[in-house]
Scaffold this active site. Structure first.
Site, PDB file in Angstrom:
ATOM      1  N   HIS A  20       7.009 -17.256  35.577  1.00 49.49           N
ATOM      2  CA  HIS A  20       8.311 -17.774  36.008  1.00 49.49           C
ATOM      3  C   HIS A  20       8.973 -18.589  34.903  1.00 49.49           C
ATOM      4  CE1 HIS A  20       8.138 -16.185  40.074  1.00 49.49           C
ATOM      5  NE2 HIS A  20       6.840 -16.449  40.024  1.00 49.49           N
ATOM      6  N   ASP A 148       7.490  -7.961  31.934  1.00 45.74           N
ATOM      7  CA  ASP A 148       6.606  -6.839  32.278  1.00 45.74           C
ATOM      8  C   ASP A 148       6.970  -5.601  31.465  1.00 45.74           C
ATOM      9  OD1 ASP A 148       5.880  -8.697  34.150  1.00 45.74           O
ATOM     10  OD2 ASP A 148       6.776  -7.643  35.854  1.00 45.74           O
ATOM     11  N   TYR A 197      11.300 -14.702  45.135  1.00 43.40           N
ATOM     12  CA  TYR A 197      11.511 -14.636  43.679  1.00 43.40           C
ATOM     13  C   TYR A 197      12.966 -14.966  43.351  1.00 43.40           C
ATOM     14  CZ  TYR A 197      11.270 -12.735  38.914  1.00 43.40           C
ATOM     15  OH  TYR A 197      11.311 -12.575  37.552  1.00 43.40           O
TER      16      TYR A 197
END
Ligand code: GLA
Length: 333
Positions: A20, A148, A197
């Site tokens: 995060h 990612d 999220y």
């Protein structure tokens, strides 16, 4: 799409430390792993048509009108990729993966990166990762960062990647000998991840409106934020950025005990300040951290379930999977 058949492989990733932080322009330290997803395509027709060896159904996406909202399941990701890659002709083929799906090892990023590459992407790893990130956002509606997809596109054999999410520059940080990286699933699937999220990301943006870019802020700046939840979110991001830089430094000199300590503190911060852990993840981190030969453990990725990553002496744990840092996405054959 080129006239010839094409195939591409893209790996999953595990994040050693720095969660995060990517969508606030911070620091992350993920590694591509050896397991990943392979897409094989033969050109033809006016749809992109894919069968999966691992999931039911067939994804059929019209080349000119790729609409993720009209697709279901993994076909949404295919539609997101077709929207980004914008091929002029169709293709048909197959997808197969050696990643556990939905476990928090970025199986969706691996699919996106492999498919966009197989559809003829010509840019470098950063452009490929950005296209795959937009495909993910279109498909899932989750305002994810770049970590990612960039780990998958740019991974380096034997190394983690220290990524600066302000400039999107990255450099390999070799994983020293004498350690093992293990991924252990909490048994909890990540169901609420999407909406929570987006809420966390909005809270970080609220913090940045108050104290400026979190990347440049200090803990005293965070302490001055009146809203206690926003204050905690900022404190996590600011302290996590410092831990990532310290971990990259300690990894470089092979100080595995120090890296493990930073991982434990990262988990505590994700649990207490960012509030994205769960009883299942906390219990697993505590249990693994207490075992002989374990330097440290933490939740990895978005949280709300999914996996724990542990740094250990070789062979210290017999649960989960040992992962090795593998190369990034590439064309096959
Ligand atoms: C997900 C997102 C990433 C990152 C992590 C949390 O994996 O896709 O961009 O924000 O969560 O670190």
């Amino acid at each position: 799409v080129s006239a010839a058949a094409s195939a591409a492989f893209a790996p999953g990733r595990v994040n050693l430390i720095g969660d995060h932080t990517d969508y606030t322009g911070g620091w992350v330290l993920p590694l591509a792993i050896e397991q990943g997803t392979t897409v094989r395509l033969a050109p033809g027709g006016d749809t992109v048509r894919l069968r999966s060896a691992d999931e039911p159904g067939e994804a059929v996406v019209p080349v000119g009108r790729p609409d993720p909202a009209a697709a279901t399941g993994w076909a949404r990701y295919v539609a997101g990729c077709v929207a980004e890659a914008a091929p002029t002709t169709g293709a048909a083929g197959s997808v197969s993966t050696t990643l556990p799906i939905g476990a928090g090892l970025s199986s969706s990023a691996a699919l996106e990166v492999a498919l966009i590459l197989a559809l003829g992407h010509t840019g470098g790893p950063l452009e490929l990762a950005r296209a795959a990130q937009r495909a993910e956002q279109r498909a899932s509606g989750v305002p994810c960062g770049l970590m990612d997809q960039l780990a998958s596109a740019a991974g380096v054999d034997g190394a983690a990647l220290l990524i600066d999410c302000t400039s999107d520059e990255f450099r390999p940080v070799p994983i020293p000998d004498g350690c093992e990286i293990r991924v252990v699933h909490s048994g909890q699937s990540r169901t609420l991840a999407g909406s929570a999220y987006a809420e966390r990301r909005a809270q970080c943006e609220a913090a940045a409106r108050l104290i400026g870019p979190l990347r440049q802020a200090g803990l005293d700046d965070a302490g001055a934020i009146g809203d206690p939840a926003i204050q905690r979110r900022a404190r996590h991001v600011i302290s996590e950025n410092a831990r990532v830089l310290a971990a990259a430094d300690r990894l470089t000199v092979g100080d595995l005990a120090a890296v493990g300590e930073l991982m434990k503190r990262s988990h505590a911060s994700l649990r207490d300040d960012f509030e994205v852990s769960s009883p299942a993840l906390d219990g697993l981190v505590e249990q693994l951290s207490g075992r002989p030969g374990v330097f440290g453990a933490r939740l990895t990725g978005a949280g709300f379930g999914g996996c724990v990553v542990a740094l250990t002496e070789p062979g210290a744990l017999d649960v989960g999977w040992a992962v090795r840092a593998g190369a990034g996405a590439h064309r096959l054959g």
